[in-house]
Every structure is written in structure tokens, then in C-alpha cells.
Design a protein around this motif. Structure first.
Motif, PDB file in Angstrom:
ATOM      1  N   ASN A   6      76.005  93.417 -50.316  1.00  0.00           N
ATOM      2  CA  ASN A   6      75.800  94.146 -51.566  1.00  0.00           C
ATOM      3  C   ASN A   6      75.213  95.513 -51.273  1.00  0.00           C
ATOM      4  O   ASN A   6      74.353  95.677 -50.421  1.00  0.00           O
ATOM      5  N   ARG A   7      75.664  96.477 -51.977  1.00  0.00           N
ATOM      6  CA  ARG A   7      75.245  97.839 -51.706  1.00  0.00           C
ATOM      7  C   ARG A   7      74.151  98.302 -52.656  1.00  0.00           C
ATOM      8  O   ARG A   7      73.525  99.309 -52.430  1.00  0.00           O
ATOM      9  N   GLY A   8      73.945  97.562 -53.619  1.00  0.00           N
ATOM     10  CA  GLY A   8      72.994  98.016 -54.607  1.00  0.00           C
ATOM     11  C   GLY A   8      71.574  97.616 -54.302  1.00  0.00           C
ATOM     12  O   GLY A   8      70.636  98.265 -54.716  1.00  0.00           O
ATOM     13  N   GLY A   9      71.369  96.564 -53.531  1.00  0.00           N
ATOM     14  CA  GLY A   9      70.008  96.076 -53.308  1.00  0.00           C
ATOM     15  C   GLY A   9      69.417  96.553 -51.999  1.00  0.00           C
ATOM     16  O   GLY A   9      70.045  97.223 -51.193  1.00  0.00           O
ATOM     17  N   ARG A  10      68.196  96.214 -51.827  1.00  0.00           N
ATOM     18  CA  ARG A  10      67.527  96.565 -50.567  1.00  0.00           C
ATOM     19  C   ARG A  10      67.866  95.520 -49.504  1.00  0.00           C
ATOM     20  O   ARG A  10      68.028  94.346 -49.812  1.00  0.00           O
ATOM     21  N   ARG A  11      67.884  95.981 -48.239  1.00  0.00           N
ATOM     22  CA  ARG A  11      68.118  95.045 -47.138  1.00  0.00           C
ATOM     23  C   ARG A  11      66.797  94.431 -46.731  1.00  0.00           C
ATOM     24  O   ARG A  11      65.785  95.106 -46.680  1.00  0.00           O
ATOM     25  N   LYS A  12      66.845  93.160 -46.427  1.00  0.00           N
ATOM     26  CA  LYS A  12      65.638  92.487 -45.950  1.00  0.00           C
ATOM     27  C   LYS A  12      65.411  92.857 -44.488  1.00  0.00           C
ATOM     28  O   LYS A  12      66.358  92.903 -43.710  1.00  0.00           O
ATOM     29  N   PRO A  13      64.190  93.142 -44.124  1.00  0.00           N
ATOM     30  CA  PRO A  13      63.943  93.426 -42.704  1.00  0.00           C
ATOM     31  C   PRO A  13      64.152  92.157 -41.873  1.00  0.00           C
ATOM     32  O   PRO A  13      63.765  91.070 -42.271  1.00  0.00           O
ATOM     33  N   MET A  14      64.791  92.354 -40.710  1.00  0.00           N
ATOM     34  CA  MET A  14      65.067  91.211 -39.833  1.00  0.00           C
ATOM     35  C   MET A  14      63.849  90.980 -38.941  1.00  0.00           C
ATOM     36  O   MET A  14      63.369  91.896 -38.280  1.00  0.00           O
ATOM     37  N   GLY A  15      63.369  89.761 -38.905  1.00  0.00           N
ATOM     38  CA  GLY A  15      62.169  89.447 -38.135  1.00  0.00           C
ATOM     39  C   GLY A  15      62.464  88.855 -36.769  1.00  0.00           C
ATOM     40  O   GLY A  15      61.573  88.355 -36.108  1.00  0.00           O
TER      41      GLY A  15
END
Length: 146
Positions: A6-15
Motif C-alpha cells: 500500500n502506498r498510502g500508509g507508513r512502512r513499519k520499521p523492520m527489526g
């Protein structure tokens, strides 16, 4: 419906850290070191000094087993006055028998100076597999040494 891209939301940081590239690099380095390590020890040119050495103390009760390699690459076992040409397999068998009869008997190797180094090393390896823990090398003193 929102998908994974999805382009509208924020990306979750990868841990998580991806370690696969590090493993690949380590395996390549391991292969390189495995190939180059034997070359480092075999590629060194050494000029050994010629010196006189002290003779080995002989035990009077046990005559040493002398295994010789002549210039043609033939093996001989000398025990006292008996000198018999034998194959490398027979050297192993006879030394095993002699060491079972008299454990602790000294074993000496005499190699002609024109014999390839690898052949003497092969003989010493055969003696080691036959159960000889210490092998002595017989040499002559340099000219002019008394």
C-alpha cells in the motif's frame, strides 16, 4: 482492501537484520583460506645449515631397526647384518612384527641424498602408521668434520 504494497500508509520499521549476505561472504572467505593455507606452508624456500650433530646414544641391549631407501627408490630393512630389499607394504608389516617382539626398539631411516623428499616422507608416514612413535634420521657429518 489494502495489500502489502500500500502506498498510502507508513512502512513499519523492520527489526531484523538480514544475515544471508554475511554468511555468503564468510563461506567465500573460508574457501579462499582453505585453498591458500597449504600453499603458504609448502611455498617457503628454506636453506638449511650444515652442522655437525651429536651421535645418538646407543642402547647396548637393543640393536636399532634401520630402514634404508637407495637411489633407485628401493626399500631395505637392516636388523643387524640382515639386509633385505622389500616393498613399502612389507616394511610396515615387518616393522609391526619387530615392534611387537621388542617394543621400544629404535627405528632409524637412511635415505640416499638423490632420493626425492616425498619418498622419505612416505616411508616415515608408513612407519608412523606401523606404530613407531620416534623415527631417527641417519646422516653423515659435513666434510672436514672429525
Amino acid at each position: 482492501m489494502l495489500g502489502p504494497f500500500n502506498r498510502g500508509g507508513r512502512r513499519k520499521p523492520m527489526g531484523e537484520i538480514n544475515v544471508v549476505p554475511f554468511i555468503d561472504v564468510m563461506l567465500v572467505l573460508l574457501v579462499i583460506f582453505m585453498i591458500t593455507a597449504p600453499m603458504l606452508t609448502q611455498g617457503v624456500q628454506v636453506d638449511l645449515p650444515q652442522v655437525s650433530s651429536e651421535p645418538i646414544e646407543e642402547t647396548e641391549d637393543r640393536e636399532p631397526i634401520i630402514v634404508s631407501v637407495d637411489r633407485d627408490g628401493q626399500y631395505y630393512i637392516s636388523l643387524g647384518e640382515d639386509k633385505t630389499p622389500v616393498s613399502l607394504d612389507e616394511v610396515s608389516e615387518r616393522v609391526i612384527i619387530l615392534m611387537e617382539r621388542q617394543p621400544g626398539t629404535p627405528v632409524m631411516v637412511r635415505g640416499d641424498r638423490n632420493v626425492p623428499y616425498g619418498q622419505v616422507v612416505t616411508l616415515m608416514s608408513t612407519l608412523q602408521t606401523a606404530g613407531v612413535s620416534n623415527v631417527g634420521l641417519i646422516s653423515e657429518p659435513p666434510p672436514g668434520d672429525s
